[in-house]
Design a protein around this motif. Sequence first.
Motif, PDB file in Angstrom:
ATOM      1  N   GLY A   1       0.718  -1.291   0.012  1.00  0.00           N
ATOM      2  CA  GLY A   1      -0.065  -0.218  -0.073  1.00  0.00           C
ATOM      3  C   GLY A   1       0.783   1.361   0.166  1.00  0.00           C
ATOM      4  O   GLY A   1       2.076   1.348  -0.540  1.00  0.00           O
ATOM      5  N   THR A   2       0.293   1.871   0.777  1.00  0.00           N
ATOM      6  CA  THR A   2       0.453   3.689   0.731  1.00  0.00           C
ATOM      7  C   THR A   2       1.626   3.976   1.663  1.00  0.00           C
ATOM      8  O   THR A   2       0.574   3.991   2.823  1.00  0.00           O
ATOM      9  N   GLY A   3       2.805   4.620   2.013  1.00  0.00           N
ATOM     10  CA  GLY A   3       2.628   4.684   3.043  1.00  0.00           C
ATOM     11  C   GLY A   3       3.757   3.894   3.864  1.00  0.00           C
ATOM     12  O   GLY A   3       2.808   3.905   5.065  1.00  0.00           O
ATOM     13  N   ILE A   4       4.283   2.593   3.398  1.00  0.00           N
ATOM     14  CA  ILE A   4       4.873   1.824   4.358  1.00  0.00           C
ATOM     15  C   ILE A   4       6.195   1.527   4.371  1.00  0.00           C
ATOM     16  O   ILE A   4       6.793   0.883   4.910  1.00  0.00           O
ATOM     17  N   GLY A   5       7.130   2.517   3.527  1.00  0.00           N
ATOM     18  CA  GLY A   5       7.868   2.751   3.939  1.00  0.00           C
ATOM     19  C   GLY A   5       8.927   2.351   3.140  1.00  0.00           C
ATOM     20  O   GLY A   5       9.741   1.651   3.234  1.00  0.00           O
TER      21      GLY A   5
END
Length: 210
Positions: A11-15
């Motif tokens: 997903g988005t914003g997972i590093g």
Amino acid sequence: MQQPIFITGIGTGIGKTVVAAIITEAIGGDYWKPVQAGIEGGTDREWVSSRITKGTNIIYPEAYLLQMAASPHIAAREENIRITCAGIVKLMPHTQRPLVIEGAGGLLVPLNETEFMADLIHHMNARVILVSRNYLGSINHSLLAASYCKSNNIDVMGWVFNDQYMQYEEEIVAWSGFPIIGSIPFNADCNAWFIREQAANLRPALMQLI
């Protein structure tokens, strides 16, 4: 040119950017993020460049640098641009070092009306490192990403996990069938020292895979 390594995730914003910097540092590779949607606060290319050891490696400019922080197909539409896999591949850097490519969002982030990030992976003939962040619900999201990769013949090198909400790693590895490359602890300040430290930890596993 070696087969590129594509950093994507659940997903988005997972590093992904942190992991991309660590992988680039670990293998002495070049870095490229072909599509950057949203530039307020700086780009991922700038973030990586400021944290990896300066050497012979190259941080390549984006193929598409879009103003809006949105799905690439929407951000591009706002600027009357149409992103295509073929267009990105034409701009793909040719390097003798390993090329680390950071995707935007997850596998099914759309680039246009018919092409997704997963299609770009195929066009690039890239191997994938899946990034998973430990949070409530990440087992489901991780296994969905893994299932999609298997169903669509995407070559997955393995998992890099980050954050430490709970110990989900072993279950995700077992159920997905993809190996673990490493696990990165949570750090609110992912500075250059942290990137170098984590790169040293992941380097042995990575060198066996590339």
